[in-house]
Design a protein around this motif. Structure first.
Motif, PDB file in Angstrom:
ATOM      1  N   ASN A   1       0.992  -1.255   0.051  1.00 13.09           N
ATOM      2  CA  ASN A   1       0.050   0.112  -0.040  1.00 13.09           C
ATOM      3  C   ASN A   1       0.947   1.256  -0.127  1.00 13.09           C
ATOM      4  N   ALA A   2       1.789   1.296  -0.955  1.00 14.81           N
ATOM      5  CA  ALA A   2       2.768   2.489  -0.847  1.00 14.81           C
ATOM      6  C   ALA A   2       2.050   3.586  -2.106  1.00 14.81           C
ATOM      7  N   ASP A   3       1.978   5.042  -1.518  1.00 15.82           N
ATOM      8  CA  ASP A   3       1.796   5.916  -2.499  1.00 15.82           C
ATOM      9  C   ASP A   3       2.760   6.793  -2.742  1.00 15.82           C
ATOM     10  N   ASP A   4       4.156   6.468  -2.581  1.00 10.76           N
ATOM     11  CA  ASP A   4       5.288   7.006  -3.315  1.00 10.76           C
ATOM     12  C   ASP A   4       6.314   6.152  -2.898  1.00 10.76           C
ATOM     13  N   GLY A   5       7.456   6.757  -3.655  1.00  8.78           N
ATOM     14  CA  GLY A   5       8.563   5.734  -3.564  1.00  8.78           C
ATOM     15  C   GLY A   5       8.800   4.998  -4.931  1.00  8.78           C
ATOM     16  N   LEU A   6       9.843   4.234  -4.969  1.00 15.19           N
ATOM     17  CA  LEU A   6      10.140   3.429  -6.123  1.00 15.19           C
ATOM     18  C   LEU A   6       9.193   2.334  -6.170  1.00 15.19           C
ATOM     19  N   GLY A   7       8.870   1.649  -5.148  1.00  8.43           N
ATOM     20  CA  GLY A   7       7.883   0.585  -5.228  1.00  8.43           C
ATOM     21  C   GLY A   7       6.608   1.027  -5.953  1.00  8.43           C
ATOM     22  N   PHE A   8       6.121   2.122  -5.503  1.00  7.94           N
ATOM     23  CA  PHE A   8       4.904   2.773  -6.078  1.00  7.94           C
ATOM     24  C   PHE A   8       4.928   2.898  -7.580  1.00  7.94           C
ATOM     25  N   LEU A   9       6.096   3.626  -8.039  1.00  9.55           N
ATOM     26  CA  LEU A   9       6.241   3.783  -9.284  1.00  9.55           C
ATOM     27  C   LEU A   9       6.239   2.083 -10.228  1.00  9.55           C
ATOM     28  N   MET A  10       6.832   1.291  -9.639  1.00 11.70           N
ATOM     29  CA  MET A  10       6.836   0.081 -10.109  1.00 11.70           C
ATOM     30  C   MET A  10       5.438  -0.445  -9.945  1.00 11.70           C
ATOM     31  N   ASN A  11       4.481  -0.313  -9.063  1.00  8.26           N
ATOM     32  CA  ASN A  11       3.451  -0.842  -8.976  1.00  8.26           C
ATOM     33  C   ASN A  11       2.422  -0.290  -9.847  1.00  8.26           C
ATOM     34  N   GLN A  12       2.667   0.967 -10.271  1.00  9.64           N
ATOM     35  CA  GLN A  12       1.492   1.722 -11.302  1.00  9.64           C
ATOM     36  C   GLN A  12       2.095   1.317 -12.489  1.00  9.64           C
ATOM     37  N   ALA A  13       3.484   1.221 -13.027  1.00 18.62           N
ATOM     38  CA  ALA A  13       4.002   0.676 -14.208  1.00 18.62           C
ATOM     39  C   ALA A  13       3.412  -0.906 -14.642  1.00 18.62           C
TER      40      ALA A  13
ATOM     41  N   ARG B   1       4.008  -1.154 -18.226  1.00 16.69           N
ATOM     42  CA  ARG B   1       5.118  -0.025 -18.682  1.00 16.69           C
ATOM     43  C   ARG B   1       6.406  -0.876 -18.213  1.00 16.69           C
ATOM     44  N   THR B   2       6.888  -1.876 -19.131  1.00 18.27           N
ATOM     45  CA  THR B   2       8.254  -2.375 -18.677  1.00 18.27           C
ATOM     46  C   THR B   2       9.555  -1.491 -18.680  1.00 18.27           C
ATOM     47  N   ASP B   3       9.298  -0.157 -19.382  1.00 17.88           N
ATOM     48  CA  ASP B   3      10.301   0.740 -19.146  1.00 17.88           C
ATOM     49  C   ASP B   3      10.429   1.496 -17.932  1.00 17.88           C
ATOM     50  N   VAL B   4       9.370   1.662 -17.292  1.00 17.64           N
ATOM     51  CA  VAL B   4       9.141   2.433 -15.936  1.00 17.64           C
ATOM     52  C   VAL B   4       9.791   1.302 -15.136  1.00 17.64           C
ATOM     53  N   ILE B   5       9.330  -0.157 -15.099  1.00 21.27           N
ATOM     54  CA  ILE B   5      10.026  -0.992 -14.097  1.00 21.27           C
ATOM     55  C   ILE B   5      11.269  -1.302 -14.251  1.00 21.27           C
ATOM     56  N   VAL B   6      11.921  -1.362 -15.572  1.00 23.09           N
ATOM     57  CA  VAL B   6      13.329  -1.433 -15.529  1.00 23.09           C
ATOM     58  C   VAL B   6      13.916  -0.103 -15.056  1.00 23.09           C
ATOM     59  N   VAL B   7      13.731   0.906 -15.196  1.00 21.08           N
ATOM     60  CA  VAL B   7      14.180   2.172 -14.677  1.00 21.08           C
ATOM     61  C   VAL B   7      14.364   2.134 -13.441  1.00 21.08           C
ATOM     62  N   CYS B   8      13.322   1.561 -12.563  1.00 16.80           N
ATOM     63  CA  CYS B   8      13.163   1.777 -11.155  1.00 16.80           C
ATOM     64  C   CYS B   8      14.142   0.415 -10.536  1.00 16.80           C
ATOM     65  N   LEU B   9      14.256  -0.686 -11.325  1.00 12.64           N
ATOM     66  CA  LEU B   9      15.398  -1.490 -11.078  1.00 12.64           C
ATOM     67  C   LEU B   9      16.623  -1.177 -10.998  1.00 12.64           C
ATOM     68  N   ALA B  10      16.773  -0.395 -12.355  1.00 10.17           N
ATOM     69  CA  ALA B  10      18.189   0.202 -12.363  1.00 10.17           C
ATOM     70  C   ALA B  10      18.331   1.094 -11.319  1.00 10.17           C
ATOM     71  N   VAL B  11      17.640   1.764 -11.081  1.00 11.37           N
ATOM     72  CA  VAL B  11      18.113   2.827  -9.644  1.00 11.37           C
ATOM     73  C   VAL B  11      18.325   1.964  -8.478  1.00 11.37           C
ATOM     74  N   TYR B  12      17.670   1.101  -7.889  1.00  8.62           N
ATOM     75  CA  TYR B  12      17.780   0.099  -7.155  1.00  8.62           C
ATOM     76  C   TYR B  12      19.233  -0.427  -7.218  1.00  8.62           C
ATOM     77  N   ALA B  13      19.810  -0.873  -8.172  1.00  2.00           N
ATOM     78  CA  ALA B  13      20.984  -1.397  -8.453  1.00  2.00           C
ATOM     79  C   ALA B  13      21.965  -0.373  -8.171  1.00  2.00           C
TER      80      ALA B  13
END
Length: 295
Positions: free
Chosen positions: A239-251, A256-268
């Motif tokens: 139940n996140a409404d902000d943060g990288l995980g929230f972006l991934m859930n929305q994607a 939106r695989t591009d947004v998911i990969v961007v978030c994963l790259a940021v995590y890395a």
């Protein structure tokens, strides 16, 4: 003269007048790592050789995406991902999400680190503490910490508390195990030497035990940081409404695989930066070790 020559009455060969026989050198594995094999390899910087693999992978990925072998619906191309990342940075979405995630990791790391180190000190420096604490911690760490998310939600609600608690739980176990092992792994001869020099128990702990446990603590910190980012990924699915995980859930909702990969790259990238900080801390704190190789 060898035993076989003595038995058969043969004299050893006279090599004093001729050229002395030379055995072929046998290169050791240690030297082969230091001495370059050829001048061509020596002329190529190591960072460039290490970058060949990732670059080839990205080129192959782009070629497969451009030719349609890898559909965009399955995985976006590197060019699309780069453009998406630039757009998320330009409109402030990605920096804002990164800041929120970093705050969660920092608070969870602080709470879990204090708890893990305190328990390790109490257990490692006292036989009574070990009897009371160690068995309980060993039992709890065998439980998958991701599996306690439902309990955290029931106990702490669906706000920030369960996310931070999950990070702190994963961090605490790694630090406890490594600090405890570092304390118990201190060379007994150093303790005996400190005792013979008249150090009190407090002096032994301060000047012998804690410095000896510091390498284990640094190792535990590196594992703890990696676990913190992993716990963040799971925690931000709650139940996140902000943060990288929230972006991934929305994607994920919009494929939106591009947004998911961007978030994963940021995590890395954040994980690599955290590991670099720990390595720098090791260079500053462990220079006294005879086997120190941080330079």
């Amino acid at each position: 003269m060898t035993l076989d020559q003595a038995v058969h009455g043969q004299a050893p060969p006279d090599v004093s007048a001729g050229t002395p026989a030379r055995a072929e050198p046998c290169p050791s594995p240690e030297l082969s790592r230091v001495i370059p094999v050829s001048g061509r390899r020596r002329s190529v910087p190591r960072w460039l050789r290490r970058a060949v693999g990732p670059v080839v992978l990205l080129v192959l990925w782009q070629v497969l995406s451009s030719t349609g072998v890898l559909p965009a619906g399955m995985l976006a191309s590197p060019g699309t991902i780069a453009a998406t990342g630039g757009g998320l940075i330009a409109d402030g979405t990605l920096p804002s999400a990164m800041l929120v995630s970093l705050q969660r990791v920092a608070v969870g790391l602080l709470l879990g680190g204090v708890a893990g180190v305190a328990l390790a000190l109490a257990s490692g420096l006292s036989r009574l503490g070990e009897d009371v604490i160690d068995a309980t911690v060993q039992m709890l760490r065998s439980i998958p910490w991701v599996g306690v998310i439902p309990l955290f939600i029931i106990w702490l609600g669906i706000g920030e508390a369960p996310k931070i608690a999950l990070i702190a739980l994963g961090v605490a176990f790694h630090l406890y195990l490594n600090v405890y092992a570092g304390i118990r792994g201190v060379d007994a001869r150093l303790v005996e030497a400190g005792t013979s020099l008249g150090l009190s128990r407090r002096g032994l702990i301060r000047h012998v035990v804690l410095p000896g446990a510091l390498p284990g603590a640094m190792t535990g910190l590196r594992y703890a940081l990696a676990t913190a980012w992993l716990a963040l990924v799971f925690g931000e699915q709650v139940n996140a409404d902000d943060g990288l995980g929230f972006l991934m859930n929305q994607a994920r909702e919009f494929f939106r695989t591009d947004v998911i990969v961007v978030c994963l790259a940021v995590y890395a990238i954040l994980g690599l930066i955290a590991d670099l900080l720990v390595r720098t801390l090791e260079r500053l704190l462990l220079q006294w070790r005879p086997t120190f190789t941080g330079q």
